[in-house]
Write a protein that holds these residues in place. Structure first.
Motif, PDB file in Angstrom:
ATOM      1  N   GLU A  83      34.739  45.956  44.043  1.00  8.07           N
ATOM      2  CA  GLU A  83      34.728  47.303  44.614  1.00  8.07           C
ATOM      3  C   GLU A  83      36.124  47.841  44.897  1.00  8.07           C
ATOM      4  O   GLU A  83      36.323  49.060  44.978  1.00  8.07           O
ATOM      5  N   ARG A  84      37.093  46.943  45.047  1.00  7.10           N
ATOM      6  CA  ARG A  84      38.468  47.404  45.294  1.00  7.10           C
ATOM      7  C   ARG A  84      38.941  48.355  44.194  1.00  7.10           C
ATOM      8  O   ARG A  84      39.798  49.213  44.421  1.00  7.10           O
ATOM      9  N   PHE A  85      38.417  48.146  42.980  1.00  7.64           N
ATOM     10  CA  PHE A  85      38.932  48.875  41.823  1.00  7.64           C
ATOM     11  C   PHE A  85      37.987  49.961  41.320  1.00  7.64           C
ATOM     12  O   PHE A  85      38.167  50.476  40.221  1.00  7.64           O
ATOM     13  N   LEU A  86      36.979  50.305  42.126  1.00  6.25           N
ATOM     14  CA  LEU A  86      36.183  51.479  41.787  1.00  6.25           C
ATOM     15  C   LEU A  86      37.057  52.719  41.981  1.00  6.25           C
ATOM     16  O   LEU A  86      37.981  52.710  42.805  1.00  6.25           O
ATOM     17  N   PRO A  87      36.813  53.794  41.240  1.00 10.28           N
ATOM     18  CA  PRO A  87      37.700  54.965  41.278  1.00 10.28           C
ATOM     19  C   PRO A  87      37.990  55.481  42.678  1.00 10.28           C
ATOM     20  O   PRO A  87      39.125  55.859  42.984  1.00 10.28           O
ATOM     21  N   GLU A  88      36.995  55.483  43.555  1.00  7.66           N
ATOM     22  CA  GLU A  88      37.207  56.033  44.891  1.00  7.66           C
ATOM     23  C   GLU A  88      38.080  55.126  45.766  1.00  7.66           C
ATOM     24  O   GLU A  88      38.621  55.580  46.781  1.00  7.66           O
ATOM     25  N   ASN A  89      38.214  53.840  45.388  1.00  7.52           N
ATOM     26  CA  ASN A  89      39.028  52.903  46.168  1.00  7.52           C
ATOM     27  C   ASN A  89      40.360  52.577  45.504  1.00  7.52           C
ATOM     28  O   ASN A  89      41.349  52.303  46.185  1.00  7.52           O
ATOM     29  N   GLU A  90      40.397  52.639  44.185  1.00  2.94           N
ATOM     30  CA  GLU A  90      41.596  52.219  43.459  1.00  2.94           C
ATOM     31  C   GLU A  90      42.798  53.077  43.800  1.00  2.94           C
ATOM     32  O   GLU A  90      43.935  52.588  43.803  1.00  2.94           O
ATOM     33  N   ARG A  91      42.563  54.336  44.102  1.00  5.50           N
ATOM     34  CA  ARG A  91      43.678  55.235  44.421  1.00  5.50           C
ATOM     35  C   ARG A  91      44.383  54.833  45.721  1.00  5.50           C
ATOM     36  O   ARG A  91      45.505  55.289  45.987  1.00  5.50           O
ATOM     37  N   LEU A 143      37.146  33.521  33.046  1.00  3.96           N
ATOM     38  CA  LEU A 143      37.140  33.605  34.504  1.00  3.96           C
ATOM     39  C   LEU A 143      36.255  34.742  35.011  1.00  3.96           C
ATOM     40  O   LEU A 143      35.669  34.635  36.083  1.00  3.96           O
ATOM     41  N   VAL A 144      36.122  35.828  34.236  1.00  2.00           N
ATOM     42  CA  VAL A 144      35.174  36.881  34.598  1.00  2.00           C
ATOM     43  C   VAL A 144      33.755  36.315  34.616  1.00  2.00           C
ATOM     44  O   VAL A 144      32.996  36.491  35.585  1.00  2.00           O
ATOM     45  N   LEU A 145      33.379  35.632  33.539  1.00  2.00           N
ATOM     46  CA  LEU A 145      32.032  35.066  33.446  1.00  2.00           C
ATOM     47  C   LEU A 145      31.795  34.019  34.529  1.00  2.00           C
ATOM     48  O   LEU A 145      30.703  33.945  35.109  1.00  2.00           O
ATOM     49  N   TYR A 146      32.813  33.236  34.810  1.00  2.00           N
ATOM     50  CA  TYR A 146      32.692  32.192  35.825  1.00  2.00           C
ATOM     51  C   TYR A 146      32.526  32.817  37.219  1.00  2.00           C
ATOM     52  O   TYR A 146      31.714  32.366  38.027  1.00  2.00           O
ATOM     53  N   GLN A 147      33.292  33.871  37.497  1.00  3.75           N
ATOM     54  CA  GLN A 147      33.150  34.567  38.765  1.00  3.75           C
ATOM     55  C   GLN A 147      31.750  35.170  38.892  1.00  3.75           C
ATOM     56  O   GLN A 147      31.117  35.099  39.959  1.00  3.75           O
ATOM     57  N   LEU A 148      31.246  35.770  37.836  1.00  3.71           N
ATOM     58  CA  LEU A 148      29.915  36.386  37.879  1.00  3.71           C
ATOM     59  C   LEU A 148      28.830  35.341  38.105  1.00  3.71           C
ATOM     60  O   LEU A 148      27.822  35.611  38.777  1.00  3.71           O
ATOM     61  N   ALA A 149      29.026  34.145  37.563  1.00  2.60           N
ATOM     62  CA  ALA A 149      28.052  33.070  37.771  1.00  2.60           C
ATOM     63  C   ALA A 149      27.937  32.713  39.247  1.00  2.60           C
ATOM     64  O   ALA A 149      26.850  32.369  39.741  1.00  2.60           O
ATOM     65  N   PHE A 150      29.050  32.790  39.967  1.00  2.41           N
ATOM     66  CA  PHE A 150      29.063  32.459  41.395  1.00  2.41           C
ATOM     67  C   PHE A 150      28.787  33.677  42.278  1.00  2.41           C
ATOM     68  O   PHE A 150      28.691  33.534  43.497  1.00  2.41           O
ATOM     69  N   ASN A 151      28.668  34.846  41.670  1.00  4.84           N
ATOM     70  CA  ASN A 151      28.431  36.084  42.425  1.00  4.84           C
ATOM     71  C   ASN A 151      27.271  36.846  41.793  1.00  4.84           C
ATOM     72  O   ASN A 151      27.472  37.903  41.172  1.00  4.84           O
ATOM     73  N   ILE A 184      36.656  43.315  35.692  1.00  7.08           N
ATOM     74  CA  ILE A 184      37.788  42.800  34.903  1.00  7.08           C
ATOM     75  C   ILE A 184      39.075  42.867  35.722  1.00  7.08           C
ATOM     76  O   ILE A 184      39.846  41.899  35.782  1.00  7.08           O
ATOM     77  N   LYS A 185      39.304  43.992  36.375  1.00 10.27           N
ATOM     78  CA  LYS A 185      40.544  44.180  37.141  1.00 10.27           C
ATOM     79  C   LYS A 185      40.624  43.230  38.333  1.00 10.27           C
ATOM     80  O   LYS A 185      41.698  42.698  38.644  1.00 10.27           O
ATOM     81  N   GLU A 186      39.502  43.001  38.994  1.00 10.63           N
ATOM     82  CA  GLU A 186      39.513  42.091  40.140  1.00 10.63           C
ATOM     83  C   GLU A 186      39.785  40.657  39.697  1.00 10.63           C
ATOM     84  O   GLU A 186      40.487  39.901  40.374  1.00 10.63           O
ATOM     85  N   PRO A 222      42.966  43.160  51.464  1.00 14.82           N
ATOM     86  CA  PRO A 222      42.275  42.423  52.525  1.00 14.82           C
ATOM     87  C   PRO A 222      41.296  41.389  51.947  1.00 14.82           C
ATOM     88  O   PRO A 222      40.645  41.646  50.935  1.00 14.82           O
ATOM     89  N   GLU A 223      41.210  40.251  52.626  1.00 17.28           N
ATOM     90  CA  GLU A 223      40.399  39.123  52.159  1.00 17.28           C
ATOM     91  C   GLU A 223      40.683  38.835  50.679  1.00 17.28           C
ATOM     92  O   GLU A 223      39.789  38.886  49.835  1.00 17.28           O
ATOM     93  N   PRO A 224      41.915  38.531  50.358  1.00 22.93           N
ATOM     94  CA  PRO A 224      42.301  38.383  48.950  1.00 22.93           C
ATOM     95  C   PRO A 224      41.586  37.254  48.224  1.00 22.93           C
ATOM     96  O   PRO A 224      41.481  37.280  46.992  1.00 22.93           O
ATOM     97  N   GLU A 225      41.094  36.261  48.970  1.00 18.72           N
ATOM     98  CA  GLU A 225      40.421  35.129  48.335  1.00 18.72           C
ATOM     99  C   GLU A 225      38.988  35.463  47.932  1.00 18.72           C
ATOM    100  O   GLU A 225      38.341  34.703  47.192  1.00 18.72           O
ATOM    101  N   VAL A 226      38.468  36.602  48.391  1.00 15.41           N
ATOM    102  CA  VAL A 226      37.092  36.999  48.101  1.00 15.41           C
ATOM    103  C   VAL A 226      37.062  37.892  46.856  1.00 15.41           C
ATOM    104  O   VAL A 226      37.882  38.799  46.709  1.00 15.41           O
ATOM    105  N   PHE A 227      36.123  37.615  45.974  1.00 22.08           N
ATOM    106  CA  PHE A 227      35.958  38.392  44.744  1.00 22.08           C
ATOM    107  C   PHE A 227      35.252  39.700  45.084  1.00 22.08           C
ATOM    108  O   PHE A 227      34.055  39.729  45.338  1.00 22.08           O
TER     109      PHE A 227
END
Length: 504
Positions: A416-424, A312-320, A358-360, A408-413
């Motif tokens: 960035e949500r899980f970058l260190p400055e945002n994950e906290r 699913l990571v690879l599949y998401q990257l193919a579409f993004n 991976i986390k997203e 927010p916008e949970p359906e969108v891949f």
């Protein structure tokens, strides 16, 4: 006379059923707990074999939006679904001693299914879990890097060879070949070459573990939701023929390493850790069934969940492609700085976007998104509800992870949500793809390591393109007969070799 007696017994039984059912269906209403009306036979489990449980959990969450918990029935047994991160924290961590055991379990007729670290309860669980943690220390995981890299090289070659023919038609098949090799070798110490030979002995085992016919589906439904039926119908967590083969493999590898009498100071892998557990045991509790159960659970719990996530990571990257390009630049920079002949992802903590991707993916597609526990004593959920001892409780992580209030916008891949400055900023206990508390996934760090290694080198070597007309990631059909949240349709992508490849 006999007919009269039989008629009386029938009438008495019918009256008992009516009275009992009347009490069952009013149980949550009398406690003021929101709930669906139960089915008179299966309670709330009408979705089984027709809809993936994680999708049902998300539907329940949305239908009772704002409710911190919802009452359900496992056949006629009341259970509680927790939709609140605060209550989840108390169940999984703060009051973990009350919720130390899982509700799901197998039976005496299925020792391998009943004794593994995933299904077994205290006191055996505490003993096994404590002794297995030695395998998953940072030092032990580093020692597995050369093996993981060898498998990664095989994976890159396999993708390259298959891509010469055309698009990869079944992405999950290739990913499962890779995870079978990595986890099969780590768990059983046997050389596994599924990427080179798809008919290898370990791939035969994992292929059978992935097969869900009606009987296997019913077995899992019983183990997860009505364990009392396991011994009645002699059901099993693992396919029985597969376990016969795994036992032979396990016994052969133990014998090749000198048997149970060969002293082991520092276990190199799970197999040696299990042998050491038996050597240190002062009683007969650590039987071969217990040891084999842990190896089998590590294999099942690791190869398929990791393969699904990787797919699913690879599949998401193919579409993004914009996320894919950003990830490529990150791993390329790390590779250029690396002093090794290959990119050792374990020594590069700066691969933050890779971790975020991976986390997203795990946020949207957690393989096991609902966490079951059972109350050992009467427990006060809040001022309005106290549940009696023996009540199953399900933490609805799979739904909280797509709640727009938390994401927010949970359906969108959005990695960035899980970058260190945002994950906290993520509210605790709204993101739990590996569970939390004492019974979180013991193989979490191993899973991240193998995913980082494989994904980084795939991105270094290939561009991934979505095929025209392909199912979009959010519309992928998920397994109905299995209980894990994994795709059951073949996902296809096109791998295009980059001008400069890193691993050949």
């Amino acid at each position: 006379m006999f007919i009269l007696l039989l008629s009386m017994v029938t009438v008495i039984f019918a009256v008992w059923v009516i009275i009992r059912w009347s009490k069952v269906k009013k149980y949550w209403k009398e406690k003021g707990v929101p709930h669906y009306s139960p089915n008179p036979i299966v309670g709330s489990l009408t979705f089984l074999q027709r809809e993936n449980p994680s999708l049902w959990m998300r539907k329940l969450y949305n239908d009772f939006k704002g409710a911190p918990y919802v009452g359900i029935w496992l056949f006629w047994r009341p259970a509680l679904v927790v939709n609140s991160p605060e209550i989840a924290r108390r169940v999984l961590v703060k009051d973990a001693d009350v919720f130390r055991n899982r509700f799901l379990s197998s039976g005496k007729t299925d020792p391998i299914g009943a004794l593994n670290v995933f299904t077994v309860n205290d006191p055996l669980w505490s003993s096994v879990r404590r002794r297995l943690t030695v395998v998953f220390t940072a030092a032990k995981l580093r020692s597995l890097q050369p093996m993981t890299m060898t498998k990664t090289k095989n994976l890159i070659k396999r993708i390259g060879d298959d891509s010469k023919i055309g698009p990869v038609k079944d992405l999950r098949e290739i990913c499962t070949d890779y995870t079978t090799d990595v986890i099969g070798e780590a768990a059983f110490g046997i050389t596994s070459n599924s990427l080179v030979s798809p008919d290898s002995i370990m791939r035969r085992v994992t292929r059978e573990m992935m097969a869900f016919n009606v009987h296997r589906g019913l077995s899992w439904c019983s183990i997860f939701f009505i364990p009392e039926l396991v011994d009645v119908f002699r059901l099993s967590f693992f396919p029985k023929d597969t376990m016969k083969l795994l036992r032979k493999i396990f016994q052969t590898m133990v014998a090749q390493r000198g048997g149970y009498e060969n002293p082991i100071k520092e276990p190199r892998d799970l197999l040696e850790a299990l042998v050491k557990i038996k050597q240190e045991s002062t009683d007969d509790e650590m039987t071969e069934d217990v040891l084999l159960a842990q190896a089998a659970a590590f294999l099942l719990g690791g190869f398929d969940t990791s393969a699904s996530t990787m797919t699913l990571v690879l599949y998401q990257l193919a579409f993004n492609p914009h996320h894919q390009e950003r990830l490529y630049q990150e791993v390329l920079q790390a590779q250029n700085k690396s002093e090794d002949e290959y990119l050792n992802t374990a020594s590069h903590p700066e691969l933050t976007f890779l971790d975020a991707v991976i986390k997203e993916t795990l946020r949207i597609f957690p393989p096991m998104g609902w966490l079951d526990r059972i109350a050992s004593t009467d427990y006060k959920i809040d001022d309005n509800l106290t549940i009696p001892a023996g009540t199953p409780v399900y933490v609805n992580g799979v739904a909280m992870q797509v709640d727009p209030e938390y994401f927010p916008e949970p359906e969108v891949f959005k990695p960035e949500r899980f970058l260190p400055e945002n994950e906290r900023n993520i509210i605790p206990y709204t993101y739990m793809p590996f569970g939390d508390g004492p019974r979180n996934c013991i193989g979490m760090r191993f899973a991240y390591q193998s995913l980082r290694q494989s994904l980084a080198h795939i991105i270094l070597n290939f561009e991934i393109h979505a095929l025209p007309g392909s199912t979009k990631p959010n519309n992928v059909h998920m397994e109905q007969k299995g209980l894990f949240f994994m795709p059951d349709e073949k996902l296809s992508v096109q791998f295009v070799p980059r001008a400069t490849q890193t691993v050949l």
